[in-house]
Scaffold this motif. Sequence first.
Motif, PDB file in Angstrom:
ATOM      1  N   MET A  10      -6.856  -4.957   3.099  1.00 22.36           N
ATOM      2  CA  MET A  10      -7.590  -6.263   3.690  1.00 22.36           C
ATOM      3  C   MET A  10      -9.181  -6.397   3.212  1.00 22.36           C
ATOM      4  O   MET A  10      -9.794  -7.141   2.816  1.00 22.36           O
ATOM      5  CB  MET A  10      -7.503  -6.132   5.100  1.00 22.36           C
ATOM      6  N   SER A  11      -9.628  -5.000   3.023  1.00 21.98           N
ATOM      7  CA  SER A  11     -10.921  -4.595   2.633  1.00 21.98           C
ATOM      8  C   SER A  11     -11.189  -5.145   1.173  1.00 21.98           C
ATOM      9  O   SER A  11     -11.873  -5.947   0.821  1.00 21.98           O
ATOM     10  CB  SER A  11     -11.662  -3.523   2.632  1.00 21.98           C
ATOM     11  N   LYS A  12     -10.126  -4.705   0.256  1.00 17.39           N
ATOM     12  CA  LYS A  12     -10.132  -5.148  -1.083  1.00 17.39           C
ATOM     13  C   LYS A  12     -10.031  -6.666  -1.211  1.00 17.39           C
ATOM     14  O   LYS A  12     -10.403  -7.199  -2.146  1.00 17.39           O
ATOM     15  CB  LYS A  12      -9.038  -4.238  -1.899  1.00 17.39           C
ATOM     16  N   GLN A  13      -9.024  -7.102  -0.489  1.00 17.63           N
ATOM     17  CA  GLN A  13      -8.590  -8.627  -0.499  1.00 17.63           C
ATOM     18  C   GLN A  13     -10.046  -9.446  -0.162  1.00 17.63           C
ATOM     19  O   GLN A  13     -10.315 -10.384  -0.769  1.00 17.63           O
ATOM     20  CB  GLN A  13      -7.474  -8.958   0.361  1.00 17.63           C
ATOM     21  N   ASN A  14     -10.702  -9.101   0.877  1.00 21.53           N
ATOM     22  CA  ASN A  14     -11.912  -9.708   1.136  1.00 21.53           C
ATOM     23  C   ASN A  14     -12.998  -9.859   0.102  1.00 21.53           C
ATOM     24  O   ASN A  14     -13.563 -10.766  -0.408  1.00 21.53           O
ATOM     25  CB  ASN A  14     -12.478  -9.358   2.592  1.00 21.53           C
ATOM     26  N   ILE A  15     -13.163  -8.604  -0.534  1.00 22.41           N
ATOM     27  CA  ILE A  15     -14.333  -8.623  -1.630  1.00 22.41           C
ATOM     28  C   ILE A  15     -13.711  -9.337  -2.856  1.00 22.41           C
ATOM     29  O   ILE A  15     -14.697 -10.126  -3.552  1.00 22.41           O
ATOM     30  CB  ILE A  15     -14.574  -7.228  -1.844  1.00 22.41           C
ATOM     31  N   GLN A  25     -18.211 -21.401  -8.332  1.00 22.45           N
ATOM     32  CA  GLN A  25     -19.595 -21.723  -8.401  1.00 22.45           C
ATOM     33  C   GLN A  25     -20.278 -21.860  -9.751  1.00 22.45           C
ATOM     34  O   GLN A  25     -21.422 -22.391  -9.782  1.00 22.45           O
ATOM     35  CB  GLN A  25     -20.660 -21.451  -7.227  1.00 22.45           C
ATOM     36  N   ILE A  26     -19.720 -21.070 -10.622  1.00 21.66           N
ATOM     37  CA  ILE A  26     -20.450 -20.819 -11.930  1.00 21.66           C
ATOM     38  C   ILE A  26     -19.427 -21.723 -13.164  1.00 21.66           C
ATOM     39  O   ILE A  26     -18.301 -21.693 -12.907  1.00 21.66           O
ATOM     40  CB  ILE A  26     -20.454 -19.331 -12.332  1.00 21.66           C
ATOM     41  N   LYS A  27     -20.383 -22.148 -14.136  1.00 26.63           N
ATOM     42  CA  LYS A  27     -19.483 -22.818 -15.096  1.00 26.63           C
ATOM     43  C   LYS A  27     -18.407 -21.941 -16.231  1.00 26.63           C
ATOM     44  O   LYS A  27     -19.056 -20.642 -16.181  1.00 26.63           O
ATOM     45  CB  LYS A  27     -20.211 -23.574 -16.002  1.00 26.63           C
ATOM     46  N   GLU A  28     -17.389 -22.394 -16.396  1.00 27.90           N
ATOM     47  CA  GLU A  28     -16.434 -21.591 -17.311  1.00 27.90           C
ATOM     48  C   GLU A  28     -17.369 -21.132 -18.441  1.00 27.90           C
ATOM     49  O   GLU A  28     -18.007 -21.737 -19.105  1.00 27.90           O
ATOM     50  CB  GLU A  28     -15.341 -22.359 -17.768  1.00 27.90           C
ATOM     51  N   GLY A  29     -16.741 -19.932 -18.672  1.00 29.94           N
ATOM     52  CA  GLY A  29     -17.407 -19.245 -19.994  1.00 29.94           C
ATOM     53  C   GLY A  29     -18.497 -18.293 -19.500  1.00 29.94           C
ATOM     54  O   GLY A  29     -18.756 -17.378 -20.238  1.00 29.94           O
ATOM     55  N   GLU A  30     -19.117 -18.392 -18.233  1.00 28.46           N
ATOM     56  CA  GLU A  30     -20.102 -17.521 -17.650  1.00 28.46           C
ATOM     57  C   GLU A  30     -19.350 -16.745 -16.447  1.00 28.46           C
ATOM     58  O   GLU A  30     -20.048 -16.038 -15.715  1.00 28.46           O
ATOM     59  CB  GLU A  30     -21.113 -18.264 -17.257  1.00 28.46           C
ATOM     60  N   ARG A  31     -18.095 -17.099 -16.269  1.00 28.88           N
ATOM     61  CA  ARG A  31     -17.489 -16.292 -15.058  1.00 28.88           C
ATOM     62  C   ARG A  31     -16.948 -14.894 -15.444  1.00 28.88           C
ATOM     63  O   ARG A  31     -16.352 -14.793 -16.472  1.00 28.88           O
ATOM     64  CB  ARG A  31     -16.180 -17.117 -14.450  1.00 28.88           C
ATOM     65  N   LYS A  32     -17.084 -13.974 -14.664  1.00 30.44           N
ATOM     66  CA  LYS A  32     -16.762 -12.591 -14.849  1.00 30.44           C
ATOM     67  C   LYS A  32     -16.187 -11.977 -13.559  1.00 30.44           C
ATOM     68  O   LYS A  32     -16.950 -12.087 -12.439  1.00 30.44           O
ATOM     69  CB  LYS A  32     -17.666 -11.829 -15.480  1.00 30.44           C
ATOM     70  N   ILE A  33     -15.254 -11.517 -13.347  1.00 24.17           N
ATOM     71  CA  ILE A  33     -14.642 -10.437 -12.434  1.00 24.17           C
ATOM     72  C   ILE A  33     -14.085  -9.287 -13.112  1.00 24.17           C
ATOM     73  O   ILE A  33     -13.131  -9.219 -13.759  1.00 24.17           O
ATOM     74  CB  ILE A  33     -13.531 -11.307 -11.514  1.00 24.17           C
ATOM     75  N   GLU A  34     -14.567  -8.160 -12.683  1.00 21.65           N
ATOM     76  CA  GLU A  34     -13.878  -7.015 -13.025  1.00 21.65           C
ATOM     77  C   GLU A  34     -13.571  -6.009 -11.809  1.00 21.65           C
ATOM     78  O   GLU A  34     -14.574  -5.590 -11.027  1.00 21.65           O
ATOM     79  CB  GLU A  34     -14.847  -6.102 -13.911  1.00 21.65           C
ATOM     80  N   LEU A  35     -12.459  -5.604 -11.808  1.00 21.50           N
ATOM     81  CA  LEU A  35     -11.861  -4.726 -10.665  1.00 21.50           C
ATOM     82  C   LEU A  35     -11.351  -3.676 -10.975  1.00 21.50           C
ATOM     83  O   LEU A  35     -10.508  -3.452 -12.012  1.00 21.50           O
ATOM     84  CB  LEU A  35     -10.776  -5.453  -9.915  1.00 21.50           C
ATOM     85  N   TYR A  36     -12.077  -2.417 -10.491  1.00 16.45           N
ATOM     86  CA  TYR A  36     -11.511  -0.947 -10.998  1.00 16.45           C
ATOM     87  C   TYR A  36     -11.121  -0.363  -9.772  1.00 16.45           C
ATOM     88  O   TYR A  36     -11.954  -0.401  -8.683  1.00 16.45           O
ATOM     89  CB  TYR A  36     -12.680  -0.163 -11.779  1.00 16.45           C
ATOM     90  N   ILE A  37      -9.751   0.013  -9.656  1.00 15.17           N
ATOM     91  CA  ILE A  37      -9.400   0.931  -8.798  1.00 15.17           C
ATOM     92  C   ILE A  37      -8.629   2.179  -9.115  1.00 15.17           C
ATOM     93  O   ILE A  37      -7.802   2.136 -10.159  1.00 15.17           O
ATOM     94  CB  ILE A  37      -8.386   0.074  -7.700  1.00 15.17           C
ATOM     95  N   HIS A  38      -9.295   3.370  -8.711  1.00 17.93           N
ATOM     96  CA  HIS A  38      -8.786   4.859  -9.369  1.00 17.93           C
ATOM     97  C   HIS A  38      -8.988   5.875  -8.241  1.00 17.93           C
ATOM     98  O   HIS A  38      -9.937   5.706  -7.054  1.00 17.93           O
ATOM     99  CB  HIS A  38      -9.065   4.988 -10.571  1.00 17.93           C
ATOM    100  N   GLN A  39      -8.425   6.733  -8.356  1.00 16.79           N
ATOM    101  CA  GLN A  39      -8.485   7.902  -7.481  1.00 16.79           C
ATOM    102  C   GLN A  39      -9.117   8.972  -8.376  1.00 16.79           C
ATOM    103  O   GLN A  39      -8.672   9.427  -9.513  1.00 16.79           O
ATOM    104  CB  GLN A  39      -7.015   8.420  -7.061  1.00 16.79           C
TER     105      GLN A  39
END
Length: 108
Positions: A10-15, A25-39
């Motif tokens: 649930m915490s991961k889903q919220n962030i 809220q940002i125009k296309e081409g400037e959007r970035k989401i990077e998610l890293y999950i590791h142990q």
Amino acid sequence: YKHRNHRVVMSKQNILDNAIEACQQIKEGERKIELYIHQYKKMLIIRLENSVGNRPDFQGGILRSNKSGHFGIGLSNVQDAVKKYEGDIELEFNDNCFKTRIIIPVKR
């Protein structure tokens, strides 16, 4: 153990939801989401970086939502869950990028 996993998911889903909303809220081409999950050893590490258009509102060290009708309680719930499991959460903003890092001990 099952309840613990649910809170972490649930915490991961919220962030991740917050990152998606910020990028909308940002125009296309400037959007970035990077998610890293590791142990690493006995630590679960979740790192999320996303672009944002507006500087986050920190009041008294607490991040406040700038969404209409919201009060930032989603992220405070994440912080509470992380602390409950003896983890650590770091929030950082620079150069129109918001970074969240969560570290939680893995217990089996």
